[in-house]
Design a protein around this motif. Structure first.
Motif, PDB file in Angstrom:
ATOM      1  N   THR A 109       0.464  -1.258  -0.246  1.00  0.00           N
ATOM      2  CA  THR A 109       0.017  -0.126  -0.442  1.00  0.00           C
ATOM      3  C   THR A 109       0.785   1.372  -0.047  1.00  0.00           C
ATOM      4  O   THR A 109       0.640   2.258  -1.151  1.00  0.00           O
TER       5      THR A 109
ATOM      6  N   VAL B  10      -7.449   0.020  -3.586  1.00  0.00           N
ATOM      7  CA  VAL B  10      -7.772  -1.493  -3.362  1.00  0.00           C
ATOM      8  C   VAL B  10      -6.870  -1.999  -3.172  1.00  0.00           C
ATOM      9  O   VAL B  10      -5.786  -2.182  -4.174  1.00  0.00           O
ATOM     10  N   SER B  11      -7.467  -2.845  -2.406  1.00  0.00           N
ATOM     11  CA  SER B  11      -5.620  -4.268  -1.887  1.00  0.00           C
ATOM     12  C   SER B  11      -5.954  -5.353  -1.552  1.00  0.00           C
ATOM     13  O   SER B  11      -7.513  -6.113  -0.880  1.00  0.00           O
TER      14      SER B  11
ATOM     15  N   CYS C 185      -8.973  -9.095  -0.114  1.00  0.00           N
ATOM     16  CA  CYS C 185      -9.959  -7.814  -1.185  1.00  0.00           C
ATOM     17  C   CYS C 185     -10.820  -6.671  -0.178  1.00  0.00           C
ATOM     18  O   CYS C 185     -11.669  -7.113  -0.709  1.00  0.00           O
ATOM     19  N   SER C 186      -9.674  -5.918  -0.075  1.00  0.00           N
ATOM     20  CA  SER C 186     -11.067  -4.782   0.567  1.00  0.00           C
ATOM     21  C   SER C 186     -10.334  -3.024  -0.209  1.00  0.00           C
ATOM     22  O   SER C 186      -9.460  -3.216  -0.978  1.00  0.00           O
ATOM     23  N   SER C 187     -11.476  -2.338   0.298  1.00  0.00           N
ATOM     24  CA  SER C 187     -11.052  -1.074   0.059  1.00  0.00           C
ATOM     25  C   SER C 187     -11.408  -0.144   1.310  1.00  0.00           C
ATOM     26  O   SER C 187     -11.657  -0.155   1.787  1.00  0.00           O
ATOM     27  N   SER C 188     -10.331   0.941   0.866  1.00  0.00           N
ATOM     28  CA  SER C 188     -10.067   2.395   1.533  1.00  0.00           C
ATOM     29  C   SER C 188     -10.322   3.283   1.283  1.00  0.00           C
ATOM     30  O   SER C 188      -9.694   3.738   0.314  1.00  0.00           O
ATOM     31  N   TYR C 189     -10.980   4.379   2.088  1.00  0.00           N
ATOM     32  CA  TYR C 189     -11.324   5.956   1.555  1.00  0.00           C
ATOM     33  C   TYR C 189     -10.527   6.495   1.569  1.00  0.00           C
ATOM     34  O   TYR C 189      -9.906   6.562   2.912  1.00  0.00           O
TER      35      TYR C 189
ATOM     36  N   LEU D 285      -9.367   6.555  -3.612  1.00  0.00           N
ATOM     37  CA  LEU D 285      -9.969   5.374  -3.125  1.00  0.00           C
ATOM     38  C   LEU D 285      -8.809   4.306  -3.573  1.00  0.00           C
ATOM     39  O   LEU D 285      -8.013   4.019  -4.464  1.00  0.00           O
TER      40      LEU D 285
ATOM     41  N   ASN E  37     -17.705   3.503  -0.404  1.00  0.00           N
ATOM     42  CA  ASN E  37     -15.931   2.618  -0.162  1.00  0.00           C
ATOM     43  C   ASN E  37     -16.445   1.532   0.777  1.00  0.00           C
ATOM     44  O   ASN E  37     -15.799   0.328   0.214  1.00  0.00           O
TER      45      ASN E  37
END
Length: 424
Positions: A158, A317-318, A304-308, A315, A279
């Motif tokens: 990240t 996506v990791s 598999c997730s996202s954060s804002y 945004l 998100n």
């Protein structure tokens, strides 16, 4: 009695906030400074502030300071740095039980104030340098912190993605600095960085407790008004990052068993409430589209997730992916985002997203640190809604607003930590 909040300007460049909740049995005080992230200052500031909570002029060793705090019902003193968008925020925090719970009604609040101000204004230094012993210990601790981030591959991926996404912007930097920056520091330049923050950056003071005590504000005003603090800048903390004309892809082969892929999307949508709910629907909760479809149904990712990142309107996506599934996973992630952009949001997904927000906001007040986080966020946005008012703003967001938020996203960066050929 509900939580009571008030904020006043202590001086032109220092705000004072009082957060009162009758259920609290402790008092907590934090003083927080704010400065733009700079390569030549990040590591110095991080190290300087870490030193403030291990010794000071009155208690000139770790042992002496720890012994003093042990006599004050295990008083807690900590310091360090955090990051918000383009800004680094050094702080020092102290906490212990309220006076009325002391066995002999000892004046713990006054002890807290004395110890905090001594640590902040009279650090353990000699001839314009931090003392060598403590400096070397905290320098090693900071290097260990940076090394731990590098070794934690998900966080490292990240960080590398953000470095590319925010190239030539302060947000690309770590609030701890680089390993080589820390290794080159000396106690004099680190002390000078401390002085710079003290004399040239805006600050916010937070008091969190069960009842008001005018002595806290008066003590800070008297102590800090003695410091020369002229022409302190004011900052706008929302600094959106422009999207690249074409997405940039970075592939970094490393000796890992599992590839990592991070996608960074930029947005021009200023409705952070809609963006945050979008998100959650995409990848911010266990029932999100990414978790349900990409991870569970198709088994393309280990996670598999996202954060804002609201300050940068970005945004992230990791995902953790097998090498052979990288392209498939990327395609499916983009397909799930497209589904939201086309309005494919079920009532259940919307309700789950709003419930996630409710649970988060409802947890504010469980601990003093949750209050600190909330009101620091209010300071960043220069908005001070009640928690119920903020919740209502989320509740009022419609599917169409979430759809429009998703439509604003533009793919900016693709970072892939790929397994080396021999590892694969």
């Amino acid at each position: 009695m509900p939580v009571s909040y008030s904020r006043v300007q202590l001086t032109d460049s220092i705000g004072y906030s009082e957060i009162l909740d009758t259920k609290l049995k402790t008092n907590t005080i934090r003083i927080q400074f704010f400065q733009p992230m700079k390569k030549d200052m990040a590591a110095k500031t991080a190290l300087a502030f870490s030193l403030l909570s291990v010794s000071n002029a009155k208690y000139p060793s770790m042992e002496a300071l720890a012994e003093k705090m042990d006599t004050l019902y295990g008083m807690s003193l900590s310091s360090g740095v955090s990051k918000f968008g383009d800004f680094q925020s050094p702080s020092i925090t102290i906490s212990t039980i309220a006076d009325r719970y002391a066995l002999h009604q000892e004046p713990l609040l006054q002890e807290m104030l004395d110890l905090l101000l001594t640590s902040l204004l009279q650090p353990n230094c000699k001839d314009g340098c931090f003392t060598d012993f403590e400096f070397q210990i905290k320098q090693k601790d900071l290097l260990d912190t940076i090394e731990a981030e590098i070794n934690e591959k998900r966080a490292y991926a990240t960080a590398q993605a953000l470095e590319t996404a925010f190239q030539n912007e302060p947000a690309a930097l770590s609030c701890y600095g680089k390993k080589e920056d820390v290794e080159q520091l000396d106690s004099r330049s680190t002390y000078e960085a401390y002085l710079y923050v003290l004399h040239h950056t805006p600050a916010e003071i937070y008091f969190v407790g069960a009842e008001s005590n005018p002595r806290v504000k008066e003590t800070f005003l008297q102590a800090l008004s003695q410091i020369k603090r002229d022409e302190i800048p004011t900052y706008q903390f929302l600094t959106p990052s422009p999207a690249k004309t074409e997405p940039e892809t970075v592939i970094e082969p490393l000796p890992v068993n599992q590839s990592k892929m991070v996608l960074a999307f930029k947005s021009n949508c200023s409705n952070r409430y809609a963006m945050q709910l979008m998100n959650y629907v995409l990848g911010g909760m266990p029932s999100s589209k990414l978790f349900t479809n990409v991870r569970e149904t198709l088994s393309l990712c280990y996670y598999c997730s996202s954060s804002y990142l609201a300050a940068k309107q970005t945004l992230i996506v990791s995902s953790g992916v097998e090498h052979d599934n990288l392209e498939k996973a990327k395609t499916e992630i983009l397909r799930q985002l497209t589904a939201i952009q086309e309005g494919n949001i079920t009532d259940t997904e919307l309700a789950s997203a709003k419930m996630s927000v409710y649970n988060t906001l409802n947890g504010i007040g469980d601990t003093p640190s949750s209050y600190l986080s909330w009101y620091q966020g209010c300071y960043y946005w220069n908005e001070y809604p009640k928690i119920e008012e903020s919740l209502q703003r989320y509740t009022d967001i419609t599917k169409e607003e979430i759809q429009n938020a998703a439509r604003s996203l533009v793919l900016d960066t693709v970072y892939i930590m790929d397994t080396k050929e021999e590892e694969a």
